[in-house]
Design a protein around this motif. Structure first.
Motif, PDB file in Angstrom:
ATOM      1  N   ALA A   2      30.246  54.136  38.172  1.00  0.00           N
ATOM      2  CA  ALA A   2      31.269  54.966  38.814  1.00  0.00           C
ATOM      3  C   ALA A   2      32.371  55.319  37.812  1.00  0.00           C
ATOM      4  CB  ALA A   2      31.870  54.215  39.989  1.00  0.00           C
ATOM      5  N   ALA A   3      33.053  56.437  38.046  1.00  0.00           N
ATOM      6  CA  ALA A   3      34.168  56.839  37.200  1.00  0.00           C
ATOM      7  C   ALA A   3      35.469  56.189  37.662  1.00  0.00           C
ATOM      8  CB  ALA A   3      34.316  58.359  37.203  1.00  0.00           C
ATOM      9  N   THR A   4      35.584  55.915  38.973  1.00  0.00           N
ATOM     10  CA  THR A   4      36.789  55.281  39.507  1.00  0.00           C
ATOM     11  C   THR A   4      36.413  54.298  40.609  1.00  0.00           C
ATOM     12  OG1 THR A   4      37.115  57.005  41.165  1.00  0.00           O
ATOM     13  CG2 THR A   4      38.255  57.297  39.069  1.00  0.00           C
ATOM     14  N   GLY A   5      37.323  53.386  40.904  1.00  0.00           N
ATOM     15  CA  GLY A   5      37.105  52.429  41.981  1.00  0.00           C
ATOM     16  C   GLY A   5      38.429  51.873  42.466  1.00  0.00           C
ATOM     17  N   VAL A   6      38.468  51.442  43.735  1.00  0.00           N
ATOM     18  CA  VAL A   6      39.674  50.869  44.320  1.00  0.00           C
ATOM     19  C   VAL A   6      39.315  49.554  44.995  1.00  0.00           C
ATOM     20  CG1 VAL A   6      41.489  51.170  46.055  1.00  0.00           C
ATOM     21  CG2 VAL A   6      40.708  53.126  44.716  1.00  0.00           C
ATOM     22  N   ALA A   7      40.105  48.512  44.722  1.00  0.00           N
ATOM     23  CA  ALA A   7      39.918  47.222  45.370  1.00  0.00           C
ATOM     24  C   ALA A   7      40.859  47.145  46.559  1.00  0.00           C
ATOM     25  CB  ALA A   7      40.205  46.085  44.405  1.00  0.00           C
ATOM     26  N   GLY A   8      40.306  46.971  47.754  1.00  0.00           N
ATOM     27  CA  GLY A   8      41.128  46.883  48.942  1.00  0.00           C
ATOM     28  C   GLY A   8      40.969  45.557  49.685  1.00  0.00           C
ATOM     29  N   VAL A   9      40.061  44.699  49.205  1.00  0.00           N
ATOM     30  CA  VAL A   9      39.846  43.373  49.794  1.00  0.00           C
ATOM     31  C   VAL A   9      39.708  42.379  48.661  1.00  0.00           C
ATOM     32  CG1 VAL A   9      38.689  44.237  51.858  1.00  0.00           C
ATOM     33  CG2 VAL A   9      37.341  43.627  49.867  1.00  0.00           C
ATOM     34  N   GLY A  10      39.545  41.130  48.959  1.00  0.00           N
ATOM     35  CA  GLY A  10      39.360  40.172  47.885  1.00  0.00           C
ATOM     36  C   GLY A  10      39.492  38.733  48.312  1.00  0.00           C
ATOM     37  N   TYR A  11      40.604  38.373  48.940  1.00  0.00           N
ATOM     38  CA  TYR A  11      40.823  36.960  49.199  1.00  0.00           C
ATOM     39  C   TYR A  11      39.868  36.399  50.231  1.00  0.00           C
ATOM     40  CZ  TYR A  11      43.346  37.644  53.610  1.00  0.00           C
ATOM     41  OH  TYR A  11      43.687  37.946  54.891  1.00  0.00           O
ATOM     42  N   PRO A  16      26.630  35.107  49.543  1.00  0.00           N
ATOM     43  CA  PRO A  16      25.697  35.128  50.672  1.00  0.00           C
ATOM     44  C   PRO A  16      25.617  33.803  51.449  1.00  0.00           C
ATOM     45  CG  PRO A  16      24.708  36.190  48.782  1.00  0.00           C
ATOM     46  CD  PRO A  16      25.994  35.567  48.310  1.00  0.00           C
ATOM     47  N   GLN A  17      25.957  32.701  50.819  1.00  0.00           N
ATOM     48  CA  GLN A  17      25.926  31.408  51.494  1.00  0.00           C
ATOM     49  C   GLN A  17      27.205  31.142  52.296  1.00  0.00           C
ATOM     50  OE1 GLN A  17      25.121  31.699  48.084  1.00  0.00           O
ATOM     51  NE2 GLN A  17      22.988  31.915  48.717  1.00  0.00           N
ATOM     52  N   GLY A  18      28.207  32.012  52.196  1.00  0.00           N
ATOM     53  CA  GLY A  18      29.445  31.855  52.938  1.00  0.00           C
ATOM     54  C   GLY A  18      30.550  31.152  52.180  1.00  0.00           C
ATOM     55  N   ASN A  19      30.330  30.805  50.912  1.00  0.00           N
ATOM     56  CA  ASN A  19      31.368  30.166  50.100  1.00  0.00           C
ATOM     57  C   ASN A  19      32.379  31.225  49.660  1.00  0.00           C
ATOM     58  OD1 ASN A  19      30.005  27.605  50.086  1.00  0.00           O
ATOM     59  ND2 ASN A  19      28.582  28.514  48.625  1.00  0.00           N
ATOM     60  N   GLU A  20      33.663  30.945  49.871  1.00  0.00           N
ATOM     61  CA  GLU A  20      34.700  31.909  49.510  1.00  0.00           C
ATOM     62  C   GLU A  20      34.754  32.105  47.999  1.00  0.00           C
ATOM     63  OE1 GLU A  20      39.428  32.324  50.170  1.00  0.00           O
ATOM     64  OE2 GLU A  20      38.237  31.762  51.917  1.00  0.00           O
ATOM     65  N   LYS A  21      34.778  33.350  47.580  1.00  0.00           N
ATOM     66  CA  LYS A  21      34.834  33.735  46.163  1.00  0.00           C
ATOM     67  C   LYS A  21      35.902  34.818  46.009  1.00  0.00           C
ATOM     68  CE  LYS A  21      31.154  31.394  44.870  1.00  0.00           C
ATOM     69  NZ  LYS A  21      31.169  30.324  43.947  1.00  0.00           N
ATOM     70  N   PRO A  22      37.191  34.434  45.896  1.00  0.00           N
ATOM     71  CA  PRO A  22      38.261  35.427  45.855  1.00  0.00           C
ATOM     72  C   PRO A  22      38.166  36.393  44.686  1.00  0.00           C
ATOM     73  CG  PRO A  22      39.147  33.184  45.681  1.00  0.00           C
ATOM     74  CD  PRO A  22      37.664  33.073  45.827  1.00  0.00           C
ATOM     75  N   GLU A  23      37.519  35.983  43.616  1.00  0.00           N
ATOM     76  CA  GLU A  23      37.417  36.853  42.436  1.00  0.00           C
ATOM     77  C   GLU A  23      36.257  37.834  42.525  1.00  0.00           C
ATOM     78  OE1 GLU A  23      34.626  33.491  41.775  1.00  0.00           O
ATOM     79  OE2 GLU A  23      36.602  33.649  42.624  1.00  0.00           O
ATOM     80  N   ALA A  24      35.390  37.711  43.500  1.00  0.00           N
ATOM     81  CA  ALA A  24      34.156  38.496  43.574  1.00  0.00           C
ATOM     82  C   ALA A  24      34.407  39.992  43.635  1.00  0.00           C
ATOM     83  CB  ALA A  24      33.327  38.050  44.768  1.00  0.00           C
ATOM     84  N   THR A  25      35.353  40.434  44.443  1.00  0.00           N
ATOM     85  CA  THR A  25      35.592  41.870  44.608  1.00  0.00           C
ATOM     86  C   THR A  25      35.993  42.524  43.292  1.00  0.00           C
ATOM     87  OG1 THR A  25      36.248  41.538  46.893  1.00  0.00           O
ATOM     88  CG2 THR A  25      36.917  43.594  45.874  1.00  0.00           C
ATOM     89  N   LEU A  26      36.968  41.938  42.599  1.00  0.00           N
ATOM     90  CA  LEU A  26      37.402  42.539  41.333  1.00  0.00           C
ATOM     91  C   LEU A  26      36.327  42.429  40.257  1.00  0.00           C
ATOM     92  CD1 LEU A  26      41.178  41.640  41.074  1.00  0.00           C
ATOM     93  CD2 LEU A  26      40.137  43.851  41.486  1.00  0.00           C
ATOM     94  N   ASN A  27      35.627  41.312  40.199  1.00  0.00           N
ATOM     95  CA  ASN A  27      34.547  41.171  39.206  1.00  0.00           C
ATOM     96  C   ASN A  27      33.477  42.229  39.424  1.00  0.00           C
ATOM     97  OD1 ASN A  27      35.822  39.012  38.022  1.00  0.00           O
ATOM     98  ND2 ASN A  27      34.539  37.469  38.979  1.00  0.00           N
ATOM     99  N   ASP A  28      33.061  42.452  40.675  1.00  0.00           N
ATOM    100  CA  ASP A  28      32.048  43.462  40.965  1.00  0.00           C
ATOM    101  C   ASP A  28      32.567  44.867  40.697  1.00  0.00           C
ATOM    102  OD1 ASP A  28      30.342  41.434  41.691  1.00  0.00           O
ATOM    103  OD2 ASP A  28      30.574  41.747  43.855  1.00  0.00           O
TER     104      ASP A  28
END
Length: 58
Positions: A2-11, A16-28
């Motif tokens: 993609a040329a641009t992206g916006v992070a609107g969620v994260g914490y 997939p197993q349900g373990n919280e990963k707050p950094e996942a949104t920005l890393n992806d």
């Protein structure tokens, strides 16, 4: 890529197993936007009460 992206969620992001990963949104987001693209972050949400010093995941 993609040329641009916006992070609107994260914490509340989780794996997939349900373990919280707050950094996942920005890393992806960083992995999916090309190096010459742009990323917008709506806000930063820290865990804990507002009076606590910030502790961000590594």
């Amino acid at each position: 890529m993609a040329a641009t992206g916006v992070a609107g969620v994260g914490y509340q992001a989780h794996d997939p197993q349900g373990n919280e990963k707050p950094e996942a949104t920005l890393n992806d987001l960083v992995a999916s936007v090309k190096a010459t693209g742009a990323i917008g972050v709506v806000g930063v949400l820290a865990n804990g009460p507002r009076s606590a010093p910030p502790s961000f995941p590594q």
